[in-house]
Scaffold this active site. Structure first.
Site, PDB file in Angstrom:
ATOM      1  N   LYS A 111      40.219  41.467  38.371  1.00 54.84           N
ATOM      2  CA  LYS A 111      39.197  40.813  37.542  1.00 54.84           C
ATOM      3  C   LYS A 111      37.943  41.677  37.394  1.00 54.84           C
ATOM      4  O   LYS A 111      37.198  41.535  36.436  1.00 54.84           O
ATOM      5  CB  LYS A 111      38.824  39.435  38.110  1.00 54.84           C
ATOM      6  N   LYS A 192      50.956  38.807  34.638  1.00 57.23           N
ATOM      7  CA  LYS A 192      51.077  37.346  34.674  1.00 57.23           C
ATOM      8  C   LYS A 192      50.362  36.687  33.493  1.00 57.23           C
ATOM      9  O   LYS A 192      49.398  37.226  32.951  1.00 57.23           O
ATOM     10  CB  LYS A 192      50.566  36.789  36.000  1.00 57.23           C
ATOM     11  N   LYS A 195      44.866  32.168  31.888  1.00 57.84           N
ATOM     12  CA  LYS A 195      43.944  31.435  31.003  1.00 57.84           C
ATOM     13  C   LYS A 195      42.975  32.371  30.306  1.00 57.84           C
ATOM     14  O   LYS A 195      42.571  32.134  29.184  1.00 57.84           O
ATOM     15  CB  LYS A 195      43.046  30.510  31.843  1.00 57.84           C
TER      16      LYS A 195
HETATM   17  N1  AQP Z   1      51.154  32.930  35.516  1.00 58.16           N
HETATM   18  C1  AQP Z   1      51.211  32.017  36.474  1.00 58.16           C
HETATM   19  N2  AQP Z   1      52.409  31.572  36.913  1.00 58.16           N
HETATM   20  C2  AQP Z   1      52.478  30.627  37.902  1.00 58.16           C
HETATM   21  N3  AQP Z   1      51.379  30.078  38.472  1.00 58.16           N
HETATM   22  C3  AQP Z   1      50.173  30.484  38.041  1.00 58.16           C
HETATM   23  N4  AQP Z   1      48.919  30.145  38.383  1.00 58.16           N
HETATM   24  C4  AQP Z   1      48.048  30.860  37.652  1.00 58.16           C
HETATM   25  N5  AQP Z   1      48.696  31.660  36.812  1.00 58.16           N
HETATM   26  C5  AQP Z   1      50.022  31.468  37.034  1.00 58.16           C
HETATM   27  C6  AQP Z   1      48.582  29.134  39.375  1.00 58.16           C
HETATM   28  O1  AQP Z   1      47.791  28.140  38.723  1.00 58.16           O
HETATM   29  C7  AQP Z   1      46.906  27.566  39.678  1.00 58.16           C
HETATM   30  C8  AQP Z   1      45.535  27.470  39.107  1.00 58.16           C
HETATM   31  O2  AQP Z   1      45.032  28.762  38.881  1.00 58.16           O
HETATM   32  P1  AQP Z   1      43.468  29.007  38.924  1.00 58.16           P
HETATM   33  O3  AQP Z   1      42.815  28.194  37.890  1.00 58.16           O
HETATM   34  O4  AQP Z   1      42.988  28.778  40.310  1.00 58.16           O
HETATM   35  O5  AQP Z   1      43.234  30.508  38.601  1.00 58.16           O
HETATM   36  P2  AQP Z   1      44.170  31.741  38.525  1.00 58.16           P
HETATM   37  O6  AQP Z   1      45.171  31.755  39.629  1.00 58.16           O
HETATM   38  O7  AQP Z   1      43.288  32.952  38.439  1.00 58.16           O
HETATM   39  O8  AQP Z   1      44.919  31.450  37.144  1.00 58.16           O
HETATM   40  P3  AQP Z   1      44.593  32.018  35.695  1.00 58.16           P
HETATM   41  O9  AQP Z   1      45.358  31.207  34.730  1.00 58.16           O
HETATM   42  O10 AQP Z   1      44.834  33.492  35.691  1.00 58.16           O
HETATM   43  O11 AQP Z   1      43.067  31.708  35.506  1.00 58.16           O
HETATM   44  P4  AQP Z   1      41.874  32.709  35.195  1.00 58.16           P
HETATM   45  O12 AQP Z   1      42.269  33.425  33.961  1.00 58.16           O
HETATM   46  O13 AQP Z   1      40.682  31.822  35.035  1.00 58.16           O
HETATM   47  O14 AQP Z   1      41.757  33.623  36.374  1.00 58.16           O
HETATM   48  C9  AQP Z   1      46.981  28.427  40.933  1.00 58.16           C
HETATM   49  O15 AQP Z   1      47.795  27.767  41.893  1.00 58.16           O
HETATM   50  C10 AQP Z   1      47.659  29.670  40.458  1.00 58.16           C
HETATM   51  O16 AQP Z   1      48.398  30.317  41.479  1.00 58.16           O
END
Ligand code: AQP
Length: 326
Positions: A111, A192, A195
């Site tokens: 990030k 991966k 969001k």
């Molecule tokens: N690609 C993915 N596949 C499976 N699980 C996923 N998670 C995130 N991406 C995937 C799981 O979703 C939960 C919530 O995630 P988060 O909001 O805590 O943030 P993150 O893990 O950083 O997910 P994002 O979508 O990538 O958000 P941003 O872009 O804001 O950083 C967690 O349990 C995560 O493992």
């Protein structure tokens, strides 16, 4: 009943990665565990936010928790910033976390990559996540694969604290699915789905219209062959589509591969569009109704009160052990 905690950041529209990797499991766990599910809005501030947008995304995510089937009579649903114990415990844990440990976190590296400035919050965020989990005497944490490293740090911090000051925390176990714990980006199946990925073609969100879902799946990156086969190493794009298809439809990957043999990528993609749209439309309808009904305010107020009661017990014990109750 086992204690469960997990959270999702209101940093954008929830993706099918978040849904399949974590949120869908929350619903499966609500009948057999004592669960706390949070909208972790303080984590969102590790990267810049627009206050009005953050507020709206927080409410939207709370409504989504209900729309996918979480029942506030069975689980505690709350907004992280309503429970100030999270930031207080995070501070004590930060004082027990080593700089080297935080510097090794791959999510911090990813990030922060290419950014001119990176906040201290992005760096120390795993200590806040540890506080979120440890405050509730959590035993199981349902998360996607990307959170594994943070969970390991949480376990280390719990053990470090217990050893130094005496038992204050349960040492939690991650609950990561063997299949579907890492849904990959549609535009680049080696990374991966996320969001906050720059391109909207990276992800399908739970708010996408049928046309958006169709366009994103039909344009998804595959390979130059035309054989439908599950092989994440050599065919990451097709394997990712098969994983998503299987998790939404309940058909196993083997069944899908056998049924779609010789039919080509176009047929797989078209069928997948129908399955995803069919699954998401009722959720979207309920989401709209919940946001319009005004029921969220009382759900979140009660959830916040219940969470605070539990969090305060742990924090009190921690402060006593650390010589902070004078
Ligand atoms: N690609 C993915 N596949 C499976 N699980 C996923 N998670 C995130 N991406 C995937 C799981 O979703 C939960 C919530 O995630 P988060 O909001 O805590 O943030 P993150 O893990 O950083 O997910 P994002 O979508 O990538 O958000 P941003 O872009 O804001 O950083 C967690 O349990 C995560 O493992």
């Amino acid at each position: 009943m086992k204690r469960v905690f997990s959270g999702v950041q209101p940093t954008g529209d929830v993706t099918i990665g978040n849904y399949l990797g974590a949120i869908k499991r929350f619903v499966e766990l609500q009948d057999t565990t004592e669960a706390f599910f949070s909208i972790v809005n303080m984590h969102a501030w590790t990267i810049p936010q627009e206050p009005d947008v953050l507020k709206q995304k927080t409410l939207s995510l709370a409504a989504l928790y209900l729309a996918v089937g979480l029942d506030p009579d069975k689980t505690t649903i709350f907004v992280q910033s309503d429970v100030p114990e999270h930031s207080e415990l995070a501070w004590y844990l930060q004082c027990m976390t080593y700089i080297g440990e935080l510097g090794r976190m791959t999510q911090f590296k990813e990030k922060g990559e290419g950014k001119e400035t990176v906040s201290v919050g992005l760096y120390t965020y795993p200590a806040l996540m540890a506080a979120d989990i440890l405050l509730y005497q959590t035993e199981l944490v349902p998360v996607g694969d990307d959170q594994k490293q943070h969970l390991e740090l949480t376990r280390d911090l719990a053990e470090r604290f217990n050893k130094r000051f005496g038992e204050a925390f349960k040492v939690p176990e991650p609950l990561i699915s063997e299949f579907g714990a890492r849904i990959m980006g549609l535009d680049d199946p080696t990374k991966k789905m996320s969001k906050s990925a720059p391109s909207p073609y990276n992800r399908i969100t739970l708010a996408d219209t049928p046309d958006e879902i169709r366009s994103k799946i039909m344009k998804s990156v595959t390979d130059t062959e035309n054989e439908i086969r599950y092989d994440p190493e050599r065919k990451p794009g097709i394997s990712n589509l098969l994983t998503i298809f299987s998790l939404f439809s309940g058909e196993t990957v083997d069944q899908l591969v056998a049924r779609l043999q010789g039919k080509g990528y176009g047929t797989l993609k078209k069928e997948l569009v129908e399955v995803v749209v069919g699954h998401l439309q009722p959720i979207q309808e309920r989401h709209r109704q919940i946001l319009e009904s005004g029921e969220l305010a009382s759900v979140l107020r009660q959830g916040g009160e219940r969470a605070r009661q539990e969090a305060a017990k742990t924090l009190q014990a921690v402060k006593e052990k650390m010589g902070l109750m004078v």
